[in-house]
Design an enzyme around this catalytic site. Structure first.
Site, short mmCIF file in Angstrom:
data_model
loop_
_atom_site.label_atom_id
_atom_site.label_comp_id
_atom_site.label_asym_id
_atom_site.label_seq_id
_atom_site.Cartn_x
_atom_site.Cartn_y
_atom_site.Cartn_z
N HIS A 126 6.84 7.50 -1.52
CA HIS A 126 6.47 6.14 -1.15
C HIS A 126 5.04 5.81 -1.54
CE1 HIS A 126 5.56 8.75 2.27
NE2 HIS A 126 4.62 7.89 2.61
N GLY A 173 -0.53 6.07 -0.36
CA GLY A 173 0.66 6.90 -0.22
C GLY A 173 0.74 7.95 -1.31
N PHE A 174 1.61 7.72 -2.28
CA PHE A 174 1.82 8.64 -3.40
C PHE A 174 2.24 10.03 -2.90
CE2 PHE A 174 -1.18 5.51 -5.02
CZ PHE A 174 -0.58 5.13 -6.20
N HIS A 175 3.25 10.07 -2.02
CA HIS A 175 3.75 11.35 -1.55
C HIS A 175 5.11 11.19 -0.88
CE1 HIS A 175 1.58 9.84 2.06
NE2 HIS A 175 2.55 10.45 2.73
N ALA A 176 5.72 12.33 -0.61
CA ALA A 176 6.93 12.43 0.19
C ALA A 176 6.65 13.56 1.20
CB ALA A 176 8.15 12.76 -0.68
#
Length: 136
Positions: A98, A50-53
């Site tokens: 997230h 993930g590591f993003h929006a």
């Protein structure tokens, strides 16, 4: 930017001695129309994903097998959610940074997305995410 709240939704499974059946429907059990479906599996122990929006994409995350955890951060709260049942759905709003982690070896994480893949819709830099959504 509008701030929405990601949340857990539980859907009913139907079943008898033959097994279980769970139904997903647009704008009903999934509160949006979905245009893209993908799944994550075979994740190596200790790996976070993930590591993003997003700017616009809403998602529904369903752990159809096994389990995983999801770290959520919408600049006003952080939360850890465990997905470990095929009738539990995390409705993930665009404004939540997230990260998925702690995948069981048999985990299959199904994702229904409201939009087709568009790299411009992703916020992959946490500092930029804070700038975009901290004003909401």
């Amino acid at each position: 930017m509008q701030t929405l709240s990601s949340r857990i939704v539980r859907i009913e499974s139907l079943g008898d001695e033959r097994g279980q059946l769970t139904v997903l429907e647009e704008n009903k059990s999934i509160p949006f129309e979905f245009k893209r479906v993908f799944y994550i599996y075979g994740t190596i122990a200790g790996v976070r994903r993930g590591f993003h929006a997003h700017y616009k994409t809403r998602q529904a995350l369903i752990c159809v097998k096994g389990s995983c955890k999801v770290h959520l951060d919408n600049t006003k709260r952080t939360e850890e959610v465990e997905l470990d049942s095929p009738n539990t759905i995390l409705i993930l709003e665009p404004n939540d940074w997230h990260e998925m982690y702690d995948f069981s070896p048999d985990c299959v994480l199904l994702v229904l997305a409201s939009h087709l893949y568009d790299p411009e819709d992703y916020i992959r830099d946490y500092d930029k995410f804070i700038k975009v959504y901290s004003k909401s």
